[in-house]
Design a protein around this motif. Structure first.
Motif, mmCIF file in Angstrom:
data_model
loop_
_atom_site.group_PDB
_atom_site.id
_atom_site.type_symbol
_atom_site.label_atom_id
_atom_site.label_comp_id
_atom_site.label_asym_id
_atom_site.label_seq_id
_atom_site.Cartn_x
_atom_site.Cartn_y
_atom_site.Cartn_z
ATOM 1 N N PRO A 188 0.835 -1.208 0.000
ATOM 2 C CA PRO A 188 0.000 0.000 0.000
ATOM 3 C C PRO A 188 0.866 1.252 0.000
ATOM 4 O O PRO A 188 2.009 1.243 0.472
ATOM 5 C CB PRO A 188 -0.803 -0.128 1.295
ATOM 6 C CG PRO A 188 0.027 -1.006 2.175
ATOM 7 C CD PRO A 188 0.729 -1.958 1.257
ATOM 8 N N CYS A 382 -4.528 3.582 6.903
ATOM 9 C CA CYS A 382 -4.179 2.582 5.893
ATOM 10 C C CYS A 382 -3.383 1.440 6.502
ATOM 11 O O CYS A 382 -3.527 0.280 6.096
ATOM 12 C CB CYS A 382 -3.383 3.240 4.759
ATOM 13 S SG CYS A 382 -4.391 4.290 3.691
ATOM 14 N N MET A 416 -5.556 9.976 -0.843
ATOM 15 C CA MET A 416 -5.777 8.682 -0.190
ATOM 16 C C MET A 416 -6.473 7.743 -1.167
ATOM 17 O O MET A 416 -7.638 7.396 -1.017
ATOM 18 C CB MET A 416 -6.625 8.908 1.067
ATOM 19 C CG MET A 416 -6.731 7.766 2.029
ATOM 20 S SD MET A 416 -7.778 8.261 3.431
ATOM 21 C CE MET A 416 -7.701 6.793 4.440
ATOM 22 N N PHE A 418 -6.885 4.246 -3.766
ATOM 23 C CA PHE A 418 -6.798 2.799 -3.611
ATOM 24 C C PHE A 418 -6.815 2.052 -4.945
ATOM 25 O O PHE A 418 -7.107 0.864 -5.001
ATOM 26 C CB PHE A 418 -7.952 2.308 -2.724
ATOM 27 C CG PHE A 418 -7.988 2.980 -1.389
ATOM 28 C CD1 PHE A 418 -7.144 2.579 -0.369
ATOM 29 C CD2 PHE A 418 -8.838 4.062 -1.152
ATOM 30 C CE1 PHE A 418 -7.160 3.219 0.865
ATOM 31 C CE2 PHE A 418 -8.861 4.703 0.082
ATOM 32 C CZ PHE A 418 -8.020 4.278 1.093
ATOM 33 N N GLY A 440 -10.313 -0.307 1.448
ATOM 34 C CA GLY A 440 -10.386 1.134 1.250
ATOM 35 C C GLY A 440 -11.462 1.760 2.120
ATOM 36 O O GLY A 440 -11.243 2.804 2.760
ATOM 37 N N ALA A 443 -10.201 1.791 5.643
ATOM 38 C CA ALA A 443 -9.223 2.861 5.854
ATOM 39 C C ALA A 443 -9.916 4.219 5.929
ATOM 40 O O ALA A 443 -9.553 5.073 6.757
ATOM 41 C CB ALA A 443 -8.188 2.851 4.738
#
Length: 454
Positions: A188, A382, A416, A418, A440, A443
Motif C-alpha cells: 500500500p 491505511c 488517499m 486505492f 479502502g 481505511a
C-alpha cells in the motif's frame, strides 16, 4: 473483528448495490449527448449523501456540468475535512473490447467490472461508505464536507471559479481525495505528489483541398508527413524534451528523494511483461519510477488525417491533426509551458504548411508534506486496514484541480487513493478488486479515529 470491519461486512451487499446504481448512470462528460445523464448523476449523489447522514446536500448548476455539495457539521469550531471526488467517467469505447456491459457492473473473479468501478465512482463510494461507517459507529469528531464535480475528465473547467465564488462554504482544514493509485495490493502507498499537465491540439494545413497523391505527390507538402516531422522534433534520442528553456524551472531531484523511490518494490521484467513490450524508453540517466513520476514527459495522445476507411484511397490530405500533452513537475507553470511549446512548434514549422497550436487545458503539479497531521492520520488508517505502513510515493498522473484547491482555498490535499495499475482506468474492462474496495472503506472509516489528533 473490529466494529468497522463488522459494519462493512454486514452492509456490503447494500454498499455494492448502491455503487452499481451509481455506475448505471452513463455520466460521460466528454460527450454532449450525455448532458442529461450528468444532471441525473449529480441528483443521485445529492440523494445518496442525504441518505448516509449528510445534514444537507445541494446541486449547484454551472455553465458546464453541475457540482454537488454536502455537509455534516458538528461544531464550527472543530476541524473540517472536505472530501473531493468526481462523478464523470471516460467514454467506454471501444465497446467491442469489453467482456461485459460497461455501465452494468458485475462481480467476476473477485473484481467489480464496469466503467467507473475505480475512476472515480468506486473510489468516491469508498470515501462515502467510510463516512457512513464512521458516523454509524460514533467515530466522527470533525466536520465533514463533500464536493463532487462532473468535469474532472475534461479539465475541471468550472470548478476553480466555483471554489472562488463559494470559498466560505468550502472552508476546511484539509481536503481528502480518493482518485489515485497504490503501488500494489501487497504494497500500500499514499500519493505525495502529482505531475502537472499541459495539453494542445495541433492543426497542420497544406493545400486548400484533398489532392490526388499521384498528380500532386512530390510537388505539394503532405500535412500528415509534416506533422510527423514536427512531433519528431520535440524529444531527442535520449528522451529529453528539446524545447528551449523547457527545464529551466525543474527542481533537480535530491538524493533523499531518489533514495525514497529506490525503496519502492519494482521488477523491470515484470513491468515489461505486464505491458507486453520488449524494452522501456525514457529520459536517460533516470530510473523508470523517477521518469514516470518526478520528471517531465511528452506524448502524442492522438493523430489523424487523410483517409482511414476500408480499402485504399490515394489521397494527399489538406489537413492533419494531433492531440499532444506534456506531464509537468513541481515549479513548472503550465501556462508558461503552453506558450513555450506553441512558440517552438511555430518556429520549426516550414513555410509550405500553416500550423495552428490550440491550448486545450492544463494544471500545476502538486506536493503533499508527509508531516501534515491529516496525512499522518491517513497513513495510520491505511496501516490498520492493509496491515502494513503505506509508502509515500509520487505518481505520474495529474489532477489539475488539486493545485487549484491550494491556490484558491489555501489548504493542502491528502491523496488517499486505492487504485491499482491492473484496474485499467480509462480503458475497456475497467475494474476494482473487491478486497481492496473493502479495505479502502475500512481505511476511510479508520481515518476518523486519527483525525483530528486525539
Amino acid at each position: 473483528m473490529s466494529q468497522i470491519k463488522e459494519y462493512i461486512a454486514a452492509n456490503e451487499p447494500r454498499f455494492l448495490q448502491e455503487l452499481f446504481d451509481l455506475i448505471r448512470i452513463p455520466s460521460v462528460s466528454a460527450k454532449s449527448e450525455h448532458k442529461p445523464d450528468m444532471i441525473r448523476c449529480a441528483e443521485h449523489w445529492k440523494s445518496h449523501l442525504l441518505g448516509v447522514g449528510a445534514q444537507k446536500a445541494e446541486v449547484f448548476p454551472t455553465d458546464g456540468n453541475p457540482i454537488v455539495y454536502g455537509e455534516y457539521i458538528i461544531d464550527a469550531s472543530l476541524p473540517t475535512i472536505l472530501i473531493y471526488a468526481h462523478y464523470d467517467v471516460m467514454p467506454p469505447e471501444p465497446l467491442e473490447l469489453w467482456n461485459s456491459e460497461p455501465f452494468e457492473a458485475v462481480v467476476r473473479d473477485g473484481r467489480i467490472w464496469a466503467r467507473g468501478a475505480d475512476d472515480d465512482k468506486g473510489q468516491s463510494m469508498i470515501q462515502v461508505k467510510g463516512f457512513e461507517t464512521a458516523l454509524k459507529l460514533g467515530l466522527i469528531r470533525c466536520n465533514v464536507k463533500f464536493i463532487f464535480e462532473g468535469e474532472e475528465e475534461i479539465g475541471s473547467t468550472h470548478l476553480e471559479d466555483f471554489c472562488k465564488k463559494h470559498k466560505e462554504m468550502l472552508k476546511s482544514d484539509v481536503i481528502v481525495v480518493s482518485d489515485t493509485s497504490m503501488i500494489s495490493a501487497e504494497t500500500p502507498s499514499l500519493t505525495t505528489g502529482l505531475r502537472g499537465l499541459a495539453y494542445w491540439e495541433i492543426e497542420v494545413t497544406g493545400p486548400n483541398r484533398d489532392l490526388h497523391s499521384g498528380h500532386f505527390g512530390g510537388a505539394v507538402a503532405n500535412p500528415i508527413n509534416e506533422l510527423c516531422k514536427l512531433i519528431a522534433q520535440v524529444v531527442d534520442a535520449d528522451g529529453r524534451i528539446v524545447i528551449p528553456r523547457f527545464y529551466d524551472d525543474v527542481v533537480p531531484m535530491s538524493d533523499e528523494e531518489r533514495n525514497m523511490i529506490a525503496q519502492v518494490p519494482f521488477d523491470e521484467n515484470e513491468y515489461k511483461a505486464a505491458l507486453d513490450v520488449d524494452e522501456l524508453f525514457g529520459e536517460k540517466g533516470y530510473h523508470t519510477l523517477e521518469r514516470n513520476s518526478c520528471r517531465p514527459s511528452f506524448d502524442v495522445c492522438g493523430i489523424w488525417g487523410g483517409y482511414t476507411g476500408e480499402g485504399a484511397k490515394t489521397v494527399l490530405p489538406s489537413k492533419a491533426y494531433a492531440k499532444v500533452s506534456c506531464r509537468l513537475v513541481a515549479s513548472q507553470d503550465h501556462e508558461k509551458i503552453s506558450k513555450m511549446f506553441a512558440d517552438y512548434i511555430q518556429s520549426i514549422a516550414p513555410k509550405y504548411i500553416r500550423v495552428q497550436v490550440k491550448p486545450m487545458h492544463g494544471g500545476e503539479a502538486y506536493l503533499c508534506p508527509i508531516d501534515l497531521p491529516a496525512y499522518q492520520a491517513a497513513e495510520k488508517a491505511c496501516e490498520v486496514a492493509f496491515g502494513k505502513r503505506p509508502l509515500a510515493v509520487r505518481r505520474g498522473g495529474s489532477i489539475p484541480i488539486i493545485a487549484a484547491f491550494e491556490r484558491v482555498l489555501g489548504v493542502k490535499t491528502v491523496l488517499m487513493g486505492f487504485g491499482l495499475e491492473s484496474n485499467a482506468i480509462h480503458s475497456p474492462n475497467e475494474n476494482m478488486r473487491l478486497d481492496i474496495w473493502r479495505k479502502g472503506i475500512e481505511a476511510a472509516a479508520e481515518f476518523y479515529n486519527y483525525f483530528p489528533e486525539r
